[in-house]
Design a protein around this motif. Sequence first.
Motif, mmCIF file in Angstrom:
data_model
loop_
_atom_site.group_PDB
_atom_site.id
_atom_site.type_symbol
_atom_site.label_atom_id
_atom_site.label_comp_id
_atom_site.label_asym_id
_atom_site.label_seq_id
_atom_site.Cartn_x
_atom_site.Cartn_y
_atom_site.Cartn_z
ATOM 1 N N SER A 163 3.984 6.014 -5.270
ATOM 2 C CA SER A 163 4.044 6.028 -6.743
ATOM 3 C C SER A 163 2.926 6.876 -7.329
ATOM 4 O O SER A 163 3.152 7.683 -8.250
ATOM 5 N N GLU A 164 1.705 6.702 -6.816
ATOM 6 C CA GLU A 164 0.560 7.459 -7.341
ATOM 7 C C GLU A 164 0.722 8.955 -7.095
ATOM 8 O O GLU A 164 0.377 9.778 -7.954
ATOM 9 N N LYS A 210 2.514 1.852 -3.336
ATOM 10 C CA LYS A 210 1.485 2.270 -4.300
ATOM 11 C C LYS A 210 1.117 3.745 -4.085
ATOM 12 O O LYS A 210 1.007 4.512 -5.054
ATOM 13 N N GLN A 221 0.831 -1.206 0.000
ATOM 14 C CA GLN A 221 0.000 0.000 0.000
ATOM 15 C C GLN A 221 0.865 1.255 0.000
ATOM 16 O O GLN A 221 0.590 2.222 -0.725
#
Length: 311
Positions: free
Chosen positions: A136-137, A133, A130
């Motif tokens: 990165s987002e 992620k 998580q």
Amino acid sequence: PGWSLPLVGQDYLEILSAWYCSFGKCCKTGDCRILNNVTGLEADLNGQLHGQHLAKEVVIRAVQGFLQRPQPQKALVLSFHGWSGTGKNFVARMLASHLYRDGVKSECVRVFISLFHFPHHKYMDSYKAQLKKQISETVQLCKQSLFIFDEAEKLHFSLLDAIKPFMARNDNKGQVDYQRSIFLFLSNLGGNTINEVALDFWRAGRAREEISMEFLEQRLRLELLEPADNGYARSHLLEENLIDFFVPFLPLEYHHVKLCARDAFLARGLPYTEAALDEVARTMVFVPKEEKLFSAQGCKSVPQRINYFLP
């Protein structure tokens, strides 16, 4: 028709866009809401952060140098250390508010609190996925991102290992560029070492402003490298030189607490007297037992304590 506008064409559109942007989202990414107001940051640190000459100097130099580089070689990684209430969170949020229009609420800013976001060791694999992620987002959305990890001393070492690639030197040609990111770690680790140095200077009759980064950083590193349950040591962040600057926050003395009380009164638009500031400061606990020199809570509970002295 009938309007006389001094600005036309692209200039007018840019002004209109900036005006609209001040009310809400103005683009698909968060880039248009980046301020990078280093001058304002420096002014607020000088006016509102008390007793922290080292933190002021390091934060301003590090952030200004990083933002001025057209292509940094790696993300900027700052590690804030010191007792609770000395200003670590205060500076992190101040930094966010001067880099982004929306401060910590910006889409470009992520705040992680160790025991709140990652409470159970048995779910660490899920947390790692998580966390990677989310980072990165955020970086894909914003070319300049800010990640704040509060209570960093309680982060499991595997989480630190998981985010090391985002902080390391890397040639990201053709990939997402993490090198314009800023990582802040806020930790109580090192507080004892910092306090011992400040106490030694006081006992020697030397001003705390004489404490230098060169003198303090080596001692701070040694404490952080102690094995125990220290995620920093186990993750090898220090050995791999991923932390660019250690930012020490010194323990606060009686007159610093009075300044915090003054700021708390002013923030609420309330009048105050020197006697009222003294009353607030006297309610705090000071240590060590013999000298009673440093506020055990820093300035953390000062805004709440002024309620007791209001008519």
